[in-house]
Write an enzyme that holds these catalytic residues in place. Structure first.
Site, PDB file in Angstrom:
ATOM      1  N   HIS A   7       0.825  -1.223   0.120  1.00 15.24           N
ATOM      2  CA  HIS A   7       0.011  -0.010  -0.012  1.00 15.24           C
ATOM      3  C   HIS A   7       1.182   1.089  -0.031  1.00 15.24           C
ATOM      4  CE1 HIS A   7      -2.336   3.123   2.297  1.00 15.24           C
ATOM      5  NE2 HIS A   7      -2.990   3.028   1.435  1.00 15.24           N
ATOM      6  N   SER A   8       0.688   2.208  -0.898  1.00 15.91           N
ATOM      7  CA  SER A   8       1.370   3.456  -0.936  1.00 15.91           C
ATOM      8  C   SER A   8       2.683   3.432  -0.859  1.00 15.91           C
ATOM      9  CB  SER A   8       0.828   4.410   0.301  1.00 15.91           C
ATOM     10  OG  SER A   8       1.177   5.547   0.034  1.00 15.91           O
ATOM     11  N   MET A   9       3.516   3.720   0.073  1.00 19.01           N
ATOM     12  CA  MET A   9       5.063   3.682   0.077  1.00 19.01           C
ATOM     13  C   MET A   9       5.624   2.214  -0.046  1.00 19.01           C
ATOM     14  SD  MET A   9       7.747   4.647   2.989  1.00 19.01           S
ATOM     15  CE  MET A   9       7.345   3.444   4.010  1.00 19.01           C
TER      16      MET A   9
END
Length: 306
Positions: free
Chosen positions: A100-102
């Protein structure tokens, strides 16, 4: 689904996390986003295929994992090396990754550098790479270095002590799209009790600019190295609305087009950047179908051939 704590020794301490599912299940590594922890997967994993073994880690400097040594930067490449350490400790040679994301950016970079180790890659509200405009590269890199150097000149900086209620309000202020339940889940590993209240467990240095930056051209080259099947789940009110560097927005259409050109799957769901945590039932069907189609069905067919 069974769940237990995980601890993996690393040169500066340990990487902590949680493991879900059967001991011999198909391994799936789960990587959280910036300033979060592995609690971000607490609501999603129980909705995913039970045949898999999900290893959700607190990245270095987050949750219950050790902080990096003094003077060491938090960079995407350092996190990729940590994925290598986790895989080696777990003795897995091939696995899937949900990021998720980073965490998705780390997952994509790992998949590009070690393509033979990843069979399926799920990017939750992320494109896998976050290019920086070539004219901004030196500026952003210098900013990250200056932040670290200034931090080192300060005397021991004490973390602010909060009541639980104030800590929850602080997290919600930083992430206004989180539900109350999501806040509680992240705070389970995101707080440490001290005299007088609680402090956030994450290293203050994770707030500094990541000094490892790549251009659009480098991002596309890295993306082309990925051999795994890829699923991108974007949120309608997600990453495109919260870019920290507006110039990066102009690169997303190119990244998306290259994903489509390689026949990867891209879906958009209603929700915000943490939709996988707030409303996992919206995301789970896509991830489950992807894992069953790209990982579990192929494993079964190989077993039949054997």
């Amino acid at each position: 689904m069974s769940k237990k704590e995980l601890s993996i020794p690393v040169p500066w301490g340990e990487i902590r996390g949680k493991v879900w599912g059967p001991a011999h299940g198909r391994p799936v590594l789960c990587l959280h986003g910036w300033a979060d922890n592995c609690g971000t997967f607490n609501t999603l994993i129980p909705l995913l295929p039970k045949e898999c073994r999900y290893v959700a880690v607190d990245l270095a400097g987050h949750g219950q994992s050790s902080h990096r040594p003094a003077g060491v930067f938090y960079t995407s490449t350092a996190y990729v090396a940590d994925v290598c350490r986790v895989a080696d400790a777990l003795q897995v040679k091939k696995f899937s990754i949900i990021g998720h994301s980073m965490g998705a950016d780390i997952a994509a970079m790992f998949s590009a550098l070690y393509p033979e180790m990843v069979d399926a890659l799920v990017l939750l509200d992320a494109y896998g790479f976050l290019p920086t405009d070539s004219t901004e590269l030196s500026k952003v890199m210098r900013q990250g270095m200056d932040e670290m150097l200034q931090f080192e000149k300060k005397t021991e900086e004490k973390k602010r002590v909060y009541t639980y209620k104030k800590a929850a309000e602080r997290l919600l202020a930083a992430n206004p799209t989180l539900s109350e339940q999501s806040v509680r889940l992240l705070l389970e590993r995101g707080l440490v009790q001290v005299e007088g209240g609680f402090v956030f467990s994450r290293d203050l240095r994770v707030n500094f600019k990541n000094i490892v930056r790549i251009s659009l051209e480098q991002s596309l080259e890295m993306q082309s190295r990925i051999q795994a099947s890829v699923l991108v789940v974007l949120a309608e009110e997600g990453i495109d609305r919260i870019f920290s560097e507006p110039a990066q927005n102009k690169f997303t259409s190119t990244l998306l087009q290259c994903l489509w050109d390689r026949n990867h799957t891209v879906v958009t769901v209603p929700g915000d950047h943490h939709v996988h945590l707030n409303k996992p039932e919206v995301v789970a069907p896509f991830v489950s179908d992807f894992l069953r189609t790209k990982v579990l069905s192929r494993s079964t067919s190989r077993e039949h051939k054997l």
